[in-house]
Design a protein around this motif. Structure first.
Motif, PDB file in Angstrom:
ATOM      1  N   ALA A  70       0.839  -1.207   0.000  1.00 45.39           N
ATOM      2  CA  ALA A  70       0.000   0.000   0.000  1.00 45.39           C
ATOM      3  C   ALA A  70       0.873   1.255   0.000  1.00 45.39           C
ATOM      4  O   ALA A  70       0.593   2.215  -0.732  1.00 45.39           O
ATOM      5  CB  ALA A  70      -0.930  -0.012   1.206  1.00 45.39           C
ATOM      6  N   LEU A  71       1.927   1.254   0.784  1.00 39.17           N
ATOM      7  CA  LEU A  71       2.832   2.405   0.803  1.00 39.17           C
ATOM      8  C   LEU A  71       3.558   2.565  -0.534  1.00 39.17           C
ATOM      9  O   LEU A  71       3.773   3.689  -1.001  1.00 39.17           O
ATOM     10  CB  LEU A  71       3.841   2.254   1.941  1.00 39.17           C
ATOM     11  N   ALA A  72       3.914   1.460  -1.168  1.00 40.50           N
ATOM     12  CA  ALA A  72       4.575   1.532  -2.476  1.00 40.50           C
ATOM     13  C   ALA A  72       3.618   2.069  -3.541  1.00 40.50           C
ATOM     14  O   ALA A  72       4.022   2.841  -4.409  1.00 40.50           O
ATOM     15  CB  ALA A  72       5.109   0.164  -2.877  1.00 40.50           C
ATOM     16  N   ILE A  73       2.354   1.683  -3.467  1.00 39.14           N
ATOM     17  CA  ILE A  73       1.355   2.210  -4.414  1.00 39.14           C
ATOM     18  C   ILE A  73       1.240   3.715  -4.256  1.00 39.14           C
ATOM     19  O   ILE A  73       1.233   4.459  -5.242  1.00 39.14           O
ATOM     20  CB  ILE A  73       0.002   1.501  -4.218  1.00 39.14           C
ATOM     21  N   VAL A  74       1.161   4.170  -3.021  1.00 38.88           N
ATOM     22  CA  VAL A  74       1.104   5.615  -2.761  1.00 38.88           C
ATOM     23  C   VAL A  74       2.370   6.286  -3.285  1.00 38.88           C
ATOM     24  O   VAL A  74       2.312   7.353  -3.909  1.00 38.88           O
ATOM     25  CB  VAL A  74       0.904   5.892  -1.252  1.00 38.88           C
ATOM     26  N   GLY A  75       3.520   5.659  -3.068  1.00 38.00           N
ATOM     27  CA  GLY A  75       4.780   6.210  -3.556  1.00 38.00           C
ATOM     28  C   GLY A  75       4.828   6.302  -5.073  1.00 38.00           C
ATOM     29  O   GLY A  75       5.259   7.317  -5.625  1.00 38.00           O
ATOM     30  N   VAL A  76       4.366   5.262  -5.763  1.00 37.62           N
ATOM     31  CA  VAL A  76       4.338   5.287  -7.232  1.00 37.62           C
ATOM     32  C   VAL A  76       3.390   6.386  -7.712  1.00 37.62           C
ATOM     33  O   VAL A  76       3.717   7.137  -8.639  1.00 37.62           O
ATOM     34  CB  VAL A  76       3.925   3.908  -7.795  1.00 37.62           C
ATOM     35  N   LEU A  77       2.232   6.494  -7.083  1.00 39.55           N
ATOM     36  CA  LEU A  77       1.285   7.554  -7.460  1.00 39.55           C
ATOM     37  C   LEU A  77       1.892   8.936  -7.252  1.00 39.55           C
ATOM     38  O   LEU A  77       1.751   9.814  -8.112  1.00 39.55           O
ATOM     39  CB  LEU A  77      -0.012   7.412  -6.668  1.00 39.55           C
ATOM     40  N   LEU A  78       2.550   9.148  -6.134  1.00 44.02           N
ATOM     41  CA  LEU A  78       3.170  10.450  -5.866  1.00 44.02           C
ATOM     42  C   LEU A  78       4.255  10.780  -6.879  1.00 44.02           C
ATOM     43  O   LEU A  78       4.313  11.894  -7.395  1.00 44.02           O
ATOM     44  CB  LEU A  78       3.756  10.478  -4.453  1.00 44.02           C
ATOM     45  N   VAL A  79       5.103   9.816  -7.166  1.00 41.58           N
ATOM     46  CA  VAL A  79       6.204  10.055  -8.106  1.00 41.58           C
ATOM     47  C   VAL A  79       5.664  10.336  -9.509  1.00 41.58           C
ATOM     48  O   VAL A  79       6.106  11.265 -10.172  1.00 41.58           O
ATOM     49  CB  VAL A  79       7.183   8.861  -8.120  1.00 41.58           C
ATOM     50  N   THR A  80       4.687   9.563  -9.963  1.00 42.49           N
ATOM     51  CA  THR A  80       4.180   9.760 -11.319  1.00 42.49           C
ATOM     52  C   THR A  80       3.348  11.032 -11.424  1.00 42.49           C
ATOM     53  O   THR A  80       3.394  11.712 -12.447  1.00 42.49           O
ATOM     54  CB  THR A  80       3.347   8.560 -11.793  1.00 42.49           C
ATOM     55  N   ARG A  81       2.605  11.375 -10.389  1.00 41.80           N
ATOM     56  CA  ARG A  81       1.783  12.591 -10.433  1.00 41.80           C
ATOM     57  C   ARG A  81       2.628  13.849 -10.349  1.00 41.80           C
ATOM     58  O   ARG A  81       2.257  14.884 -10.870  1.00 41.80           O
ATOM     59  CB  ARG A  81       0.751  12.612  -9.298  1.00 41.80           C
ATOM     60  N   MET A  82       3.777  13.759  -9.684  1.00 43.46           N
ATOM     61  CA  MET A  82       4.661  14.914  -9.560  1.00 43.46           C
ATOM     62  C   MET A  82       5.567  15.058 -10.785  1.00 43.46           C
ATOM     63  O   MET A  82       6.287  16.045 -10.911  1.00 43.46           O
ATOM     64  CB  MET A  82       5.505  14.798  -8.291  1.00 43.46           C
ATOM     65  N   GLY A  83       5.549  14.071 -11.670  1.00 45.27           N
ATOM     66  CA  GLY A  83       6.338  14.150 -12.892  1.00 45.27           C
ATOM     67  C   GLY A  83       7.819  13.934 -12.668  1.00 45.27           C
ATOM     68  O   GLY A  83       8.636  14.427 -13.435  1.00 45.27           O
ATOM     69  N   MET A  84       8.178  13.189 -11.619  1.00 45.33           N
ATOM     70  CA  MET A  84       9.591  12.963 -11.320  1.00 45.33           C
ATOM     71  C   MET A  84      10.088  11.645 -11.890  1.00 45.33           C
ATOM     72  O   MET A  84      11.197  11.230 -11.597  1.00 45.33           O
ATOM     73  CB  MET A  84       9.820  12.957  -9.807  1.00 45.33           C
ATOM     74  N   GLY A  85       9.302  10.988 -12.712  1.00 48.45           N
ATOM     75  CA  GLY A  85       9.652   9.660 -13.181  1.00 48.45           C
ATOM     76  C   GLY A  85      10.892   9.602 -14.041  1.00 48.45           C
ATOM     77  O   GLY A  85      11.795   8.838 -13.807  1.00 48.45           O
ATOM     78  N   ARG A  86      10.959  10.435 -15.057  1.00 51.50           N
ATOM     79  CA  ARG A  86      12.114  10.449 -15.961  1.00 51.50           C
ATOM     80  C   ARG A  86      12.446  11.900 -16.299  1.00 51.50           C
ATOM     81  O   ARG A  86      11.611  12.770 -16.271  1.00 51.50           O
ATOM     82  CB  ARG A  86      11.796   9.716 -17.262  1.00 51.50           C
ATOM     83  N   ALA A  87      13.678  12.114 -16.666  1.00 54.04           N
ATOM     84  CA  ALA A  87      14.085  13.449 -17.074  1.00 54.04           C
ATOM     85  C   ALA A  87      13.350  13.845 -18.342  1.00 54.04           C
ATOM     86  O   ALA A  87      13.239  13.060 -19.270  1.00 54.04           O
ATOM     87  CB  ALA A  87      15.604  13.491 -17.300  1.00 54.04           C
ATOM     88  N   GLY A  88      12.820  15.019 -18.358  1.00 57.68           N
ATOM     89  CA  GLY A  88      12.082  15.481 -19.521  1.00 57.68           C
ATOM     90  C   GLY A  88      10.686  14.905 -19.612  1.00 57.68           C
ATOM     91  O   GLY A  88      10.030  15.015 -20.622  1.00 57.68           O
ATOM     92  N   GLY A  89      10.227  14.284 -18.558  1.00 61.70           N
ATOM     93  CA  GLY A  89       8.926  13.630 -18.558  1.00 61.70           C
ATOM     94  C   GLY A  89       7.797  14.515 -18.058  1.00 61.70           C
ATOM     95  O   GLY A  89       6.835  14.024 -17.517  1.00 61.70           O
ATOM     96  N   THR A  90       7.917  15.820 -18.242  1.00 62.55           N
ATOM     97  CA  THR A  90       6.855  16.708 -17.797  1.00 62.55           C
ATOM     98  C   THR A  90       5.680  16.594 -18.741  1.00 62.55           C
ATOM     99  O   THR A  90       5.849  16.478 -19.959  1.00 62.55           O
ATOM    100  CB  THR A  90       7.334  18.171 -17.708  1.00 62.55           C
ATOM    101  N   HIS A  91       4.508  16.647 -18.193  1.00 61.18           N
ATOM    102  CA  HIS A  91       3.285  16.503 -18.990  1.00 61.18           C
ATOM    103  C   HIS A  91       2.636  17.855 -19.141  1.00 61.18           C
ATOM    104  O   HIS A  91       2.348  18.534 -18.152  1.00 61.18           O
ATOM    105  CB  HIS A  91       2.323  15.541 -18.304  1.00 61.18           C
ATOM    106  N   LYS A  92       2.431  18.278 -20.377  1.00 63.11           N
ATOM    107  CA  LYS A  92       1.770  19.551 -20.632  1.00 63.11           C
ATOM    108  C   LYS A  92       0.399  19.265 -21.200  1.00 63.11           C
ATOM    109  O   LYS A  92       0.239  18.422 -22.080  1.00 63.11           O
ATOM    110  CB  LYS A  92       2.582  20.386 -21.617  1.00 63.11           C
ATOM    111  N   THR A  93      -0.578  19.962 -20.700  1.00 58.08           N
ATOM    112  CA  THR A  93      -1.936  19.802 -21.222  1.00 58.08           C
ATOM    113  C   THR A  93      -2.210  20.902 -22.209  1.00 58.08           C
ATOM    114  O   THR A  93      -1.750  22.038 -22.052  1.00 58.08           O
ATOM    115  CB  THR A  93      -2.973  19.858 -20.085  1.00 58.08           C
TER     116      THR A  93
END
Length: 95
Positions: A70-93
């Motif tokens: 459960a903590l890892a799921i929260v961690g994955v959600l936080l990392v992906t929502r903050m856009g820290m996954g990969r360099a240059g991985g910012t999401h623009k709408t």
């Protein structure tokens, strides 16, 4: 001590990979970041389980592992929502 570190890495890798499988959609995370999220979740989950007395069972500590996942799921959600996954991985709408 070395056994604890090795088990944290192994359990962290498994927990991190499972968390990425559970979270819907594509996660823009590297393998290394998945491992780090999993290790941190495993360590925090172990600390919480020991503090609450959930880790002192015979056999496999299922509650502890579910807490870690459960903590890892929260961690994955936080990392992906903050856009820290990969360099240059910012999401623009687009507007």
């Amino acid at each position: 001590m070395i056994g604890a570190i090795v088990s944290a890495v192994v359990i962290g890798a498994i927990i991190g990979a499972l968390a990425r499988l559970v979270v819907p959609g594509k996660q823009n995370m590297s393998i290394g970041l998945t491992l780090i999220v999993g290790i941190v979740a495993a360590l925090i989950g172990t600390l919480i389980a020991h503090a609450l007395g959930w880790a002192d069972t015979r056999g496999i500590d299922w509650i502890e592992h579910i807490l870690q996942l459960a903590l890892a799921i929260v961690g994955v959600l936080l990392v992906t929502r903050m856009g820290m996954g990969r360099a240059g991985g910012t999401h623009k709408t687009q507007a």
